[in-house]
Design an enzyme around this catalytic site. Sequence first.
Site, PDB file in Angstrom:
ATOM      1  N   GLY A 109       0.757  -1.165   0.216  1.00 14.04           N
ATOM      2  CA  GLY A 109       0.186  -0.066   0.027  1.00 14.04           C
ATOM      3  C   GLY A 109       0.802   1.245  -0.089  1.00 14.04           C
ATOM      4  O   GLY A 109       1.391   1.660  -0.956  1.00 14.04           O
ATOM      5  N   TRP A 152       1.095   5.658   0.800  1.00 13.93           N
ATOM      6  CA  TRP A 152       0.112   6.944   0.285  1.00 13.93           C
ATOM      7  C   TRP A 152      -0.335   6.615  -0.965  1.00 13.93           C
ATOM      8  O   TRP A 152      -1.577   6.790  -1.421  1.00 13.93           O
ATOM      9  CB  TRP A 152       0.886   8.254   0.381  1.00 13.93           C
ATOM     10  CG  TRP A 152       0.243   9.250  -0.097  1.00 13.93           C
ATOM     11  CD1 TRP A 152       0.597   9.816  -1.322  1.00 13.93           C
ATOM     12  CD2 TRP A 152      -0.853  10.114   0.523  1.00 13.93           C
ATOM     13  NE1 TRP A 152      -0.349  10.880  -1.377  1.00 13.93           N
ATOM     14  CE2 TRP A 152      -1.208  10.973  -0.329  1.00 13.93           C
ATOM     15  CE3 TRP A 152      -1.752   9.759   1.821  1.00 13.93           C
ATOM     16  CZ2 TRP A 152      -2.270  11.918  -0.178  1.00 13.93           C
ATOM     17  CZ3 TRP A 152      -2.776  10.653   1.993  1.00 13.93           C
ATOM     18  CH2 TRP A 152      -3.141  11.612   1.035  1.00 13.93           C
ATOM     19  N   ASP A 154       3.025  -6.618   5.988  1.00  6.82           N
ATOM     20  CA  ASP A 154       2.687  -5.225   6.637  1.00  6.82           C
ATOM     21  C   ASP A 154       1.819  -4.623   5.766  1.00  6.82           C
ATOM     22  O   ASP A 154       1.905  -4.402   4.702  1.00  6.82           O
ATOM     23  CB  ASP A 154       3.814  -4.372   6.827  1.00  6.82           C
ATOM     24  CG  ASP A 154       3.568  -3.142   7.664  1.00  6.82           C
ATOM     25  OD1 ASP A 154       3.049  -2.962   8.837  1.00  6.82           O
ATOM     26  OD2 ASP A 154       3.736  -2.073   6.690  1.00  6.82           O
ATOM     27  N   ASP A 182      -0.073  -1.251   4.800  1.00  8.42           N
ATOM     28  CA  ASP A 182      -0.293   0.126   5.022  1.00  8.42           C
ATOM     29  C   ASP A 182      -1.379   0.974   4.079  1.00  8.42           C
ATOM     30  O   ASP A 182      -1.160   1.523   3.197  1.00  8.42           O
ATOM     31  CB  ASP A 182       1.181   0.852   4.522  1.00  8.42           C
ATOM     32  CG  ASP A 182       1.385   2.279   4.751  1.00  8.42           C
ATOM     33  OD1 ASP A 182       0.314   2.852   5.395  1.00  8.42           O
ATOM     34  OD2 ASP A 182       2.341   3.004   4.549  1.00  8.42           O
ATOM     35  N   GLU A 201      -3.637   3.453   4.004  1.00  7.01           N
ATOM     36  CA  GLU A 201      -3.567   4.742   4.710  1.00  7.01           C
ATOM     37  C   GLU A 201      -5.105   5.497   5.239  1.00  7.01           C
ATOM     38  O   GLU A 201      -5.067   6.036   6.063  1.00  7.01           O
ATOM     39  CB  GLU A 201      -2.893   5.966   3.792  1.00  7.01           C
ATOM     40  CG  GLU A 201      -1.641   5.317   3.314  1.00  7.01           C
ATOM     41  CD  GLU A 201      -0.499   6.042   4.287  1.00  7.01           C
ATOM     42  OE1 GLU A 201      -0.821   7.255   4.978  1.00  7.01           O
ATOM     43  OE2 GLU A 201       0.545   5.481   4.172  1.00  7.01           O
ATOM     44  N   TYR A 202      -5.964   5.360   4.283  1.00 12.48           N
ATOM     45  CA  TYR A 202      -7.073   5.870   4.666  1.00 12.48           C
ATOM     46  C   TYR A 202      -8.527   5.009   4.368  1.00 12.48           C
ATOM     47  O   TYR A 202      -9.204   5.338   3.555  1.00 12.48           O
ATOM     48  CB  TYR A 202      -7.350   7.096   3.803  1.00 12.48           C
ATOM     49  CG  TYR A 202      -6.517   8.394   4.124  1.00 12.48           C
ATOM     50  CD1 TYR A 202      -6.369   9.125   5.286  1.00 12.48           C
ATOM     51  CD2 TYR A 202      -5.242   8.502   3.485  1.00 12.48           C
ATOM     52  CE1 TYR A 202      -5.547  10.087   5.675  1.00 12.48           C
ATOM     53  CE2 TYR A 202      -4.385   9.190   4.088  1.00 12.48           C
ATOM     54  CZ  TYR A 202      -4.498  10.058   4.891  1.00 12.48           C
ATOM     55  OH  TYR A 202      -3.494  11.045   5.324  1.00 12.48           O
ATOM     56  N   MET A 242       1.844   5.820  12.637  1.00 11.52           N
ATOM     57  CA  MET A 242       2.510   6.843  11.877  1.00 11.52           C
ATOM     58  C   MET A 242       2.495   8.263  12.700  1.00 11.52           C
ATOM     59  O   MET A 242       1.788   9.153  12.183  1.00 11.52           O
ATOM     60  CB  MET A 242       1.959   7.028  10.433  1.00 11.52           C
ATOM     61  CG  MET A 242       2.352   5.698   9.872  1.00 11.52           C
ATOM     62  SD  MET A 242       1.814   5.687   7.952  1.00 11.52           S
ATOM     63  CE  MET A 242       0.115   5.435   8.073  1.00 11.52           C
ATOM     64  N   TYR A 246       3.804  10.933  12.641  1.00 14.43           N
ATOM     65  CA  TYR A 246       4.376  12.035  11.844  1.00 14.43           C
ATOM     66  C   TYR A 246       3.548  12.260  11.053  1.00 14.43           C
ATOM     67  O   TYR A 246       2.406  11.911  10.752  1.00 14.43           O
ATOM     68  CB  TYR A 246       5.737  11.338  11.330  1.00 14.43           C
ATOM     69  CG  TYR A 246       5.836  10.175  10.693  1.00 14.43           C
ATOM     70  CD1 TYR A 246       5.129   9.777   9.594  1.00 14.43           C
ATOM     71  CD2 TYR A 246       6.506   9.059  11.370  1.00 14.43           C
ATOM     72  CE1 TYR A 246       5.089   8.809   9.017  1.00 14.43           C
ATOM     73  CE2 TYR A 246       6.559   7.818  10.898  1.00 14.43           C
ATOM     74  CZ  TYR A 246       5.778   7.642   9.503  1.00 14.43           C
ATOM     75  OH  TYR A 246       5.587   6.383   9.050  1.00 14.43           O
ATOM     76  N   ASP A 247       3.917  13.685  10.265  1.00 12.87           N
ATOM     77  CA  ASP A 247       3.261  14.332   9.436  1.00 12.87           C
ATOM     78  C   ASP A 247       1.893  14.769   9.856  1.00 12.87           C
ATOM     79  O   ASP A 247       0.806  14.991   9.363  1.00 12.87           O
ATOM     80  CB  ASP A 247       2.522  13.290   8.149  1.00 12.87           C
ATOM     81  CG  ASP A 247       3.856  13.002   7.178  1.00 12.87           C
ATOM     82  OD1 ASP A 247       4.832  13.900   7.318  1.00 12.87           O
ATOM     83  OD2 ASP A 247       3.569  11.982   6.420  1.00 12.87           O
ATOM     84  N   TRP A 268      10.391   6.120   9.170  1.00  8.72           N
ATOM     85  CA  TRP A 268      10.056   6.213   7.713  1.00  8.72           C
ATOM     86  C   TRP A 268      11.168   7.280   7.454  1.00  8.72           C
ATOM     87  O   TRP A 268      11.234   8.492   8.003  1.00  8.72           O
ATOM     88  CB  TRP A 268       8.770   6.611   7.421  1.00  8.72           C
ATOM     89  CG  TRP A 268       8.788   6.998   5.966  1.00  8.72           C
ATOM     90  CD1 TRP A 268       9.129   8.266   5.409  1.00  8.72           C
ATOM     91  CD2 TRP A 268       8.398   6.163   4.756  1.00  8.72           C
ATOM     92  NE1 TRP A 268       8.900   8.045   3.787  1.00  8.72           N
ATOM     93  CE2 TRP A 268       8.774   6.678   3.707  1.00  8.72           C
ATOM     94  CE3 TRP A 268       8.273   4.846   4.739  1.00  8.72           C
ATOM     95  CZ2 TRP A 268       8.390   6.222   2.490  1.00  8.72           C
ATOM     96  CZ3 TRP A 268       7.907   4.080   3.737  1.00  8.72           C
ATOM     97  CH2 TRP A 268       8.055   4.780   2.479  1.00  8.72           C
TER      98      TRP A 268
END
Length: 380
Positions: A104, A106, A142, A144, A146-147, A219, A221-222, A360
């Site tokens: 996955g 972003w 894993d 990922d 994101e949304y 995550m 961060y961001d 990351w």
Amino acid sequence: MRYPAKTIIAASAALLLTAAMAFKRPGPPAPKPVVIAYVGGFRGLIADPDAIEVEKLTHINYAFVDVKNGQAWLTNEKTDTVNFRRLNALKTRNPALKILISIGGWAWSENFSDAVLTPENRALFAHTSVDIIRKYRLDGVDIDWEYPGVPGEEGNVYRPEDKQHYTLMFQAIRASLDSLEKETGGKYLLTTAVGGGKYFIEHTEMDKAQQYLDFVNIMSYDYKTNGTGIAGHHTNLYGSTKDSTEASADRSVQYFLRAGVPAHKIVMGCAFYGRGWQLPDGHKRGLNQQAVKGARGGGYTRLKDSLMTQGYKRHWDKRAKAPYLWNRDQHIFITYDDERSVREKCRYVKKHGLAGVMFWEYSSDPKGYLLGSIHKTFNK
């Protein structure tokens, strides 16, 4: 000489307690914190895999595997397969190292909703994910996504049903990994990377999903992204203001704990890169001020070796436990993690019994400044 009965009883109890303590076997030592590195293969061949300090890592999550036609898909198969071989070769230096594929990210999360829409879809996605593990002798999967349940990047497919399908996806992958374990006698991991905001909790069933997961990688961060918004910390441990809703790693951890994820499965994220903003003036050195536009941040090695000698001054936010750079001539604010802030995160992990840290991304700090700080803190 005769002793009172009470004295004899007390002495006997003390002897029994002493004997019990003497023969008490110590419990198993607490597991060492994990250190998970996301290593990017999406650019092509990993530049110098032999330079990766695998002795300081427990896991490498290879980023990324795509989701295409409902399947886990090696879009860059020619270079991915070379990278798998080279990463596996690093186990000669660290036999305990685990290598997982991260599916996955972003840019490649837009097709998850379709891929896990029905039981048949989920079975296919799980099978193709685990087939990559089998074929290239890797150690786990894993995810990922994101949304789930929310728009995310433009063009993402999403549905309200993602909330339940997110859980069922892990159930299907875990079942497929269990079959592989019976086939090979090995042990395979299933982990996920999750957004640090409350929205992620609201659109998933983390209490149910965690039952199938070994680690939940937050995550953290961001929290702030480059642009015309407010210039603030993007990977702070605590809030920098009195705003009770301000994003921070601590607040993200609390969200997931309250959602039912056990502390020993939670992994805190560190950012090996910085984010920057251009400010209109020098008010408060840009911290939590309205930005004019985004500015270049870059990887930590660049920040430390170049920017800090070119007009940028480092400052420390005691409340947030986070650093930032300020260029007073150009009015540029940069937020990032440094050696001190990752030490603070590692201490938090140890204090609260979390699983460890992840970061990351490895190539953002090729000189290993931050990984060295993590390794030293966890091995004190």
